[in-house]
Design a protein around this motif. Structure first.
Motif, short mmCIF file in Angstrom:
data_model
loop_
_atom_site.label_atom_id
_atom_site.label_comp_id
_atom_site.label_asym_id
_atom_site.label_seq_id
_atom_site.Cartn_x
_atom_site.Cartn_y
_atom_site.Cartn_z
N TRP A 8 0.76 -1.02 0.09
CA TRP A 8 0.04 0.40 0.73
C TRP A 8 1.61 1.16 0.21
O TRP A 8 1.71 1.52 0.44
CB TRP A 8 -1.03 -0.04 1.18
CG TRP A 8 -0.37 -0.40 2.27
CD1 TRP A 8 -0.09 -1.53 2.62
CD2 TRP A 8 0.05 0.27 4.27
NE1 TRP A 8 0.15 -2.23 4.41
CE2 TRP A 8 0.25 -0.47 4.25
CE3 TRP A 8 0.01 1.87 3.99
CZ2 TRP A 8 0.96 -0.74 6.24
CZ3 TRP A 8 0.68 1.89 5.24
CH2 TRP A 8 1.17 0.95 6.26
N ILE A 9 0.23 2.31 -0.42
CA ILE A 9 1.17 3.60 -0.72
C ILE A 9 0.37 4.73 0.38
O ILE A 9 -1.57 4.72 0.44
CB ILE A 9 1.03 4.17 -2.44
CG1 ILE A 9 1.98 3.01 -2.94
CG2 ILE A 9 0.98 5.41 -2.46
CD1 ILE A 9 1.99 3.38 -4.34
N ILE A 10 0.44 5.33 0.96
CA ILE A 10 -0.06 6.42 2.17
C ILE A 10 0.27 7.79 1.26
O ILE A 10 1.93 7.91 1.19
CB ILE A 10 0.26 6.91 3.36
CG1 ILE A 10 -0.02 5.12 4.21
CG2 ILE A 10 0.11 7.87 3.72
CD1 ILE A 10 0.00 5.19 5.37
N CYS A 11 -0.52 8.83 0.77
CA CYS A 11 -0.22 10.19 0.01
C CYS A 11 -1.04 11.41 0.75
O CYS A 11 -1.66 11.50 1.53
CB CYS A 11 0.14 9.96 -1.01
SG CYS A 11 -1.81 10.34 -2.09
N GLY A 12 -0.30 12.40 1.05
CA GLY A 12 -0.75 13.24 1.31
C GLY A 12 -0.18 14.45 2.13
O GLY A 12 0.67 14.54 1.79
N THR A 42 7.84 2.72 12.69
CA THR A 42 7.20 1.79 13.61
C THR A 42 6.05 1.05 12.01
O THR A 42 5.98 -0.06 12.36
CB THR A 42 6.56 2.10 14.39
OG1 THR A 42 5.53 3.06 14.54
CG2 THR A 42 7.64 2.17 15.54
N SER A 43 6.03 1.73 10.90
CA SER A 43 4.43 1.73 10.41
C SER A 43 5.71 0.30 9.21
O SER A 43 4.45 0.13 8.15
CB SER A 43 3.96 2.12 9.49
OG SER A 43 3.21 2.57 10.67
N HIS A 44 7.01 0.40 8.94
CA HIS A 44 7.32 -0.42 8.34
C HIS A 44 6.88 0.59 6.88
O HIS A 44 7.32 -0.10 6.00
CB HIS A 44 7.41 -2.24 7.88
CG HIS A 44 7.44 -1.69 9.57
ND1 HIS A 44 8.79 -2.80 9.87
CD2 HIS A 44 7.20 -2.42 10.45
CE1 HIS A 44 8.76 -2.93 11.04
NE2 HIS A 44 7.24 -3.30 11.04
N LEU A 45 7.48 1.91 6.61
CA LEU A 45 7.25 2.70 5.63
C LEU A 45 8.67 3.03 4.88
O LEU A 45 9.13 3.62 5.66
CB LEU A 45 6.06 3.66 5.58
CG LEU A 45 4.36 3.57 6.25
CD1 LEU A 45 4.21 4.66 6.80
CD2 LEU A 45 3.87 2.48 5.36
N SER A 74 4.54 0.84 1.81
CA SER A 74 4.99 -0.37 2.57
C SER A 74 6.71 -0.42 1.98
O SER A 74 6.18 -0.87 1.12
CB SER A 74 3.34 -1.03 2.67
OG SER A 74 3.78 -1.04 1.39
N GLU A 75 6.86 -1.89 2.57
CA GLU A 75 8.53 -2.27 2.70
C GLU A 75 8.25 -3.21 1.26
O GLU A 75 8.54 -3.49 0.53
CB GLU A 75 8.90 -2.58 3.58
CG GLU A 75 9.79 -1.69 4.23
CD GLU A 75 10.02 -2.36 5.72
OE1 GLU A 75 10.03 -3.76 5.49
OE2 GLU A 75 10.12 -1.70 6.47
N SER A 76 7.56 -4.40 1.55
CA SER A 76 6.81 -4.67 -0.20
C SER A 76 5.88 -4.12 -0.81
O SER A 76 6.27 -5.22 -1.97
CB SER A 76 5.29 -6.16 1.10
OG SER A 76 4.37 -5.31 1.38
#
Length: 144
Positions: A8-12, A42-45, A74-76
């Motif tokens: 997954w990707i988080i943006c903003g 800790t979120s492995h981002l 995410s790392e994966s």
């Protein structure tokens, strides 16, 4: 390419910076940057490096600069989306620069060439082709 549910990707606009160099003429609060970095760790981002402009927010008076907008993956997900890049775009209507996520790993082959028959009607096309055959063209924005 197979995408996993853990990709997954988080943006903003995170309203926070990660280090002092991401602010100019603004107050840097070290413990808030540490909290933001701890959340990312800790979120492995992983933050996707950004090309283009260094800052994504400019104050209305044009004196304060911050890097608040970013993409975190995410790392994966980073392994699944090999070749993704982030680039800032020109700021026009907002105090924030838009940022764009691109997948540069997609190779659709060479771009098609278009030739119109009227280009050959004046008889000078051979001269143009010979004059430009050895010209080296470089992309002026290599970071995007």
């Amino acid at each position: 390419m197979q995408v996993d549910v853990d990709d997954w990707i988080i943006c903003g606009d995170f309203n926070e910076v990660r280090q002092k160099s991401e602010r100019k003429n603004c107050e840097f609060i070290e413990y808030r940057a540490k909290m933001f970095n701890d959340f990312i760790d800790t979120s492995h981002l992983i933050e996707i490096p950004m090309g283009g402009m260094k800052f994504t927010r400019i104050s209305d008076d044009g004196l304060k600069y911050s890097k608040l907008n970013r993409f975190l993956v995410s790392e994966s997900g980073l392994a699944s989306w090999d070749g993704i890049t982030v680039c800032t775009l020109d700021r026009e209507y907002s105090d924030h620069c838009p940022i764009m996520l691109k997948n540069s790993a997609n190779d659709f082959g060479p771009r098609p060439t278009r030739i119109f028959n009227n280009w050959f009607e004046d008889g000078k096309s051979d001269e143009v082709i010979k004059a430009t055959w050895g010209v080296n063209i470089r992309n002026p924005r290599a970071d995007c």
